[in-house]
Design a protein around this motif. Structure first.
Motif, mmCIF file in Angstrom:
data_model
loop_
_atom_site.group_PDB
_atom_site.id
_atom_site.type_symbol
_atom_site.label_atom_id
_atom_site.label_comp_id
_atom_site.label_asym_id
_atom_site.label_seq_id
_atom_site.Cartn_x
_atom_site.Cartn_y
_atom_site.Cartn_z
ATOM 1 N N ARG A 96 17.854 6.352 8.389
ATOM 2 C CA ARG A 96 18.265 5.567 7.135
ATOM 3 C C ARG A 96 18.898 4.233 7.954
ATOM 4 N NH1 ARG A 96 20.862 8.764 2.369
ATOM 5 N NH2 ARG A 96 18.729 9.929 1.593
ATOM 6 N N ASP A 97 19.736 4.578 8.859
ATOM 7 C CA ASP A 97 20.388 3.362 9.699
ATOM 8 C C ASP A 97 19.387 2.629 10.346
ATOM 9 O OD1 ASP A 97 22.784 4.226 8.703
ATOM 10 O OD2 ASP A 97 23.547 5.159 10.587
ATOM 11 N N GLU A 98 18.407 3.189 11.073
ATOM 12 C CA GLU A 98 17.514 2.316 11.862
ATOM 13 C C GLU A 98 16.506 1.714 10.717
ATOM 14 O OE1 GLU A 98 15.008 0.996 15.127
ATOM 15 O OE2 GLU A 98 17.194 2.138 14.992
ATOM 16 N N VAL A 122 20.658 22.610 8.637
ATOM 17 C CA VAL A 122 20.776 21.603 7.636
ATOM 18 C C VAL A 122 21.838 20.325 7.989
ATOM 19 C CG1 VAL A 122 21.799 21.229 5.395
ATOM 20 C CG2 VAL A 122 20.596 22.911 5.648
ATOM 21 N N LYS A 123 22.916 20.830 8.876
ATOM 22 C CA LYS A 123 23.793 19.733 9.377
ATOM 23 C C LYS A 123 22.921 18.753 10.322
ATOM 24 C CE LYS A 123 28.103 19.223 11.758
ATOM 25 N NZ LYS A 123 28.975 19.774 12.695
ATOM 26 N N GLU A 124 21.969 19.296 11.248
ATOM 27 C CA GLU A 124 21.376 18.450 12.180
ATOM 28 C C GLU A 124 20.234 17.657 11.307
ATOM 29 O OE1 GLU A 124 19.484 21.491 14.933
ATOM 30 O OE2 GLU A 124 21.366 21.812 15.886
ATOM 31 N N LEU A 125 19.664 18.111 10.578
ATOM 32 C CA LEU A 125 18.706 17.472 9.611
ATOM 33 C C LEU A 125 19.427 16.371 8.805
ATOM 34 C CD1 LEU A 125 16.339 20.284 8.201
ATOM 35 C CD2 LEU A 125 15.805 18.412 10.051
ATOM 36 N N ARG A 126 20.550 16.630 8.442
ATOM 37 C CA ARG A 126 21.448 15.341 7.550
ATOM 38 C C ARG A 126 21.796 14.256 8.700
ATOM 39 N NH1 ARG A 126 25.204 18.930 3.615
ATOM 40 N NH2 ARG A 126 23.696 19.354 2.222
ATOM 41 N N GLU A 127 22.152 14.780 9.935
ATOM 42 C CA GLU A 127 22.513 13.767 10.912
ATOM 43 C C GLU A 127 21.166 12.557 11.135
ATOM 44 O OE1 GLU A 127 24.294 15.807 14.039
ATOM 45 O OE2 GLU A 127 26.197 16.322 12.782
ATOM 46 N N GLU A 128 20.162 13.590 11.325
ATOM 47 C CA GLU A 128 18.885 12.683 11.635
ATOM 48 C C GLU A 128 18.588 11.930 10.555
ATOM 49 O OE1 GLU A 128 14.155 13.810 13.183
ATOM 50 O OE2 GLU A 128 15.562 15.286 12.439
ATOM 51 N N ASN A 129 18.575 12.584 9.350
ATOM 52 C CA ASN A 129 18.263 11.513 8.300
ATOM 53 C C ASN A 129 19.023 10.342 8.112
ATOM 54 O OD1 ASN A 129 17.200 10.795 5.802
ATOM 55 N ND2 ASN A 129 17.964 12.218 4.802
ATOM 56 N N LEU A 173 16.245 -2.655 10.718
ATOM 57 C CA LEU A 173 15.036 -3.081 10.909
ATOM 58 C C LEU A 173 14.834 -4.001 9.893
ATOM 59 C CD1 LEU A 173 12.538 -0.260 12.237
ATOM 60 C CD2 LEU A 173 13.454 -2.174 13.327
ATOM 61 N N LYS A 174 15.408 -3.789 8.675
ATOM 62 C CA LYS A 174 15.163 -4.636 7.503
ATOM 63 C C LYS A 174 16.161 -5.835 7.526
ATOM 64 C CE LYS A 174 14.157 -1.216 3.745
ATOM 65 N NZ LYS A 174 14.702 -0.613 2.663
ATOM 66 N N GLY A 175 17.155 -5.675 8.489
ATOM 67 C CA GLY A 175 18.078 -6.723 8.702
ATOM 68 C C GLY A 175 19.292 -6.377 8.122
ATOM 69 N N GLU A 176 19.723 -5.260 7.643
ATOM 70 C CA GLU A 176 20.837 -4.618 6.884
ATOM 71 C C GLU A 176 21.682 -3.753 7.709
ATOM 72 O OE1 GLU A 176 19.771 -2.453 3.540
ATOM 73 O OE2 GLU A 176 18.427 -4.266 2.726
ATOM 74 N N GLN A 177 22.703 -3.820 7.349
ATOM 75 C CA GLN A 177 23.889 -2.906 8.272
ATOM 76 C C GLN A 177 23.609 -1.593 7.867
ATOM 77 O OE1 GLN A 177 27.755 -4.475 7.778
ATOM 78 N NE2 GLN A 177 27.366 -6.351 9.195
ATOM 79 N N GLY A 178 23.882 -0.769 9.095
ATOM 80 C CA GLY A 178 23.813 0.750 8.872
ATOM 81 C C GLY A 178 25.095 1.305 8.564
ATOM 82 N N GLN A 179 25.124 2.262 8.295
ATOM 83 C CA GLN A 179 26.581 2.961 7.863
ATOM 84 C C GLN A 179 27.563 3.100 8.839
ATOM 85 O OE1 GLN A 179 26.101 6.976 6.628
ATOM 86 N NE2 GLN A 179 28.441 7.179 5.780
ATOM 87 N N PRO A 180 28.621 2.459 8.701
ATOM 88 C CA PRO A 180 29.655 2.302 10.170
ATOM 89 C C PRO A 180 30.023 3.956 10.499
ATOM 90 C CG PRO A 180 30.914 2.130 7.891
ATOM 91 C CD PRO A 180 29.451 2.319 7.396
#
Length: 91
Positions: free
Chosen positions: A30-32, A19-26, A36-43
């Motif tokens: 989301r950041d990617e 679950v921890k690995e899946l949350r990190e991948e998720n 790609l939309k031109g927004e910033q990812g989570q710091p």
């Protein structure tokens, strides 16, 4: 019974790491997507202290002992350098 509990605990640990690995991948996806939309990812903020349990725990007795906290009077430290009498209008 003991083997069953041990198997269940191992299964819980495996599922927890998955679950921890899946949350990190998720979050990476989301950041990617936001990038790609031109927004910033989570710091990426690093913790100051390591997580988890430390072996330096205080005992219950140490936590229950009262510490001597005393608040002294501020008036004892005040130095009066002048006195002035003011009149108040009575209207």
């Amino acid at each position: 019974m003991r083997q069953t509990v041990e198997i269940l605990l191992n299964l819980i640990e495996q599922l927890h790491t998955e679950v921890k690995e899946l949350r990190e991948e998720n979050q990476r996806l989301r950041d990617e997507n936001n990038r790609l939309k031109g927004e910033q990812g989570q710091p990426d903020i690093k913790a100051k202290k390591p997580r988890g349990f430390s072996n330096n725990h205080s005992s219950e007795e140490e936590r229950k002992t009262l510490k001597n906290h005393s608040k002294g009077s501020k008036n004892a430290h005040l130095k009066i350098d002048r006195e002035e009498i003011l009149e108040y209008p009575l209207e």
